[in-house]
Design a protein around this motif. Structure first.
Motif, short mmCIF file in Angstrom:
data_model
loop_
_atom_site.label_atom_id
_atom_site.label_comp_id
_atom_site.label_asym_id
_atom_site.label_seq_id
_atom_site.Cartn_x
_atom_site.Cartn_y
_atom_site.Cartn_z
N PHE A 1 -2.58 -8.56 4.82
CA PHE A 1 -3.83 -8.14 4.15
C PHE A 1 -5.03 -8.89 4.72
O PHE A 1 -4.89 -10.02 5.21
CB PHE A 1 -3.73 -8.43 2.65
CG PHE A 1 -2.71 -7.55 1.96
CD1 PHE A 1 -3.03 -6.28 1.53
CD2 PHE A 1 -1.40 -8.00 1.77
CE1 PHE A 1 -2.10 -5.49 0.88
CE2 PHE A 1 -0.45 -7.22 1.13
CZ PHE A 1 -0.81 -5.96 0.70
N SER B 1 -0.57 -3.16 10.39
CA SER B 1 -0.70 -3.25 8.93
C SER B 1 -2.05 -3.81 8.53
O SER B 1 -2.65 -3.38 7.54
CB SER B 1 0.43 -4.11 8.35
OG SER B 1 0.25 -5.48 8.65
N PHE B 2 -2.55 -4.75 9.33
CA PHE B 2 -3.86 -5.34 9.04
C PHE B 2 -4.99 -4.40 9.44
O PHE B 2 -5.93 -4.16 8.66
CB PHE B 2 -4.00 -6.67 9.79
CG PHE B 2 -5.32 -7.36 9.54
CD1 PHE B 2 -5.57 -8.02 8.35
CD2 PHE B 2 -6.33 -7.32 10.50
CE1 PHE B 2 -6.80 -8.64 8.11
CE2 PHE B 2 -7.56 -7.93 10.28
CZ PHE B 2 -7.79 -8.59 9.08
N HIS C 1 3.24 -6.37 5.37
CA HIS C 1 1.82 -6.01 5.25
C HIS C 1 1.00 -7.27 5.36
O HIS C 1 1.17 -8.21 4.58
CB HIS C 1 1.53 -5.32 3.93
CG HIS C 1 0.26 -4.53 3.94
ND1 HIS C 1 0.15 -3.27 3.37
CD2 HIS C 1 -0.94 -4.78 4.49
CE1 HIS C 1 -1.07 -2.81 3.54
NE2 HIS C 1 -1.75 -3.72 4.23
N ASN D 1 0.81 -1.21 0.00
CA ASN D 1 0.00 0.00 0.00
C ASN D 1 0.85 1.27 0.00
O ASN D 1 1.45 1.62 1.01
CB ASN D 1 -0.94 -0.01 1.22
CG ASN D 1 -2.01 1.07 1.11
OD1 ASN D 1 -1.96 1.93 0.24
ND2 ASN D 1 -2.98 1.01 2.00
N ASN E 1 -4.68 -1.26 7.16
CA ASN E 1 -4.31 -1.50 5.77
C ASN E 1 -3.12 -0.62 5.41
O ASN E 1 -3.12 0.13 4.43
CB ASN E 1 -5.48 -1.21 4.83
CG ASN E 1 -5.16 -1.59 3.39
OD1 ASN E 1 -4.35 -2.47 3.14
ND2 ASN E 1 -5.79 -0.91 2.43
N GLN E 2 -2.07 -0.74 6.22
CA GLN E 2 -0.93 0.18 6.14
C GLN E 2 0.38 -0.60 6.04
O GLN E 2 0.67 -1.47 6.85
CB GLN E 2 -0.91 1.06 7.39
CG GLN E 2 0.14 2.14 7.40
CD GLN E 2 0.04 2.98 8.68
OE1 GLN E 2 0.46 2.54 9.74
NE2 GLN E 2 -0.52 4.17 8.56
#
Length: 240
Positions: free
Chosen positions: A240, A167-168, A238, A139, A171-172
């Motif tokens: 997802f 990150s989850f 990341h 991302n 969404n980073q």
């Protein structure tokens, strides 16, 4: 606040990420800028002089005024470093590698320049952080650069798991680095700490002939043999 009009400018001059022909990664503006600047703020005088000579072989080295800025530099010395700007002369700020003021002590000088009304001029050049993110497939709209992780194994594992969760949840993409001689150990800790389906990008030797950039799931990285020892590397995770 009235800004003086007779001040010099602070030029942020990107350098190479390793041994490579500068024409392949640096625009002509770097050469033009070095041509007219005599005062520089650098991390290492020897490598800075080598870089300047590489870019402009005709530059008279004895005419250069170099101030060394690193983690040991006293805050009281910062104003002395930008003094030429206050006297109407231009100053160049250079990192040891890549873009100055990004994961770099030069940010203190830039902040001071703004406080003193000095114009800051960023020049185009390679940033290993952004180049790695561009090539990661992760991302690029939302990301965080976290710098160095703790050395202690237990603390490092906790931080890695927290970054994975962030990150989850957000969404980073989470970006971090390590001292090159500890890269292999960090990779080992990453593979032991993170969940199998978490994505990991390893970007080493960016812009160099030995450049290596790959993104795989953690479970797949465990099947791949790679030696990152003493290779400048960006890690991005990341989930997802």
């Amino acid at each position: 606040m009235k800004i003086p009009t007779n001040l010099g400018k602070l030029y942020l001059i990107p350098t190479l990420l390793g041994e490579i022909n500068p024409d392949e990664v640096l625009p002509i503006t770097i050469n033009r800028t070095i041509n007219f600047i005599e005062s520089y703020i650098v991390e290492n005088e020897k490598t800075a002089r080598k870089f300047i000579k590489t870019i402009n072989p005709d530059k008279i080295q004895s005419s250069l005024r170099l101030s060394v800025l690193n983690k040991f530099t006293q805050v009281s010395d910062h104003i002395e470093m930008i003094k030429p700007c206050l006297e109407g002369k231009n100053v160049g700020l250079m990192s040891e590698a890549g873009c100055p003021a990004i994961a770099d002590p030069g940010a203190f000088i830039v902040k001071l320049a703004h406080e003193k009304g000095i114009q800051v001029v960023p020049l185009v050049g390679p940033s290993s952080i952004l180049l790695a993110l561009m090539a990661s497939g992760m991302n690029g709209q939302s990301f965080t650069f976290n710098g160095y992780l703790p050395i202690d194994k237990s603390e490092k594992k906790t931080v890695l798991k927290n970054l994975e969760k962030l990150s989850f949840d957000k969404n980073q993409s989470q970006i971090f680095i390590e001292t090159p001689y500890r890269n292999n150990k960090l990779l080992e800790d990453i593979l032991q700490s993170l969940q199998p389906n978490t994505h990991l990008c390893i970007a080493a030797d960016i812009t160099l002939p030995t450049e290596f950039i790959k993104t795989h799931r953690v479970q797949d990285w465990k099947k791949i043999a790679i030696d990152l020892h003493n290779r400048p590397t960006i890690f991005i995770i990341h989930k997802f």
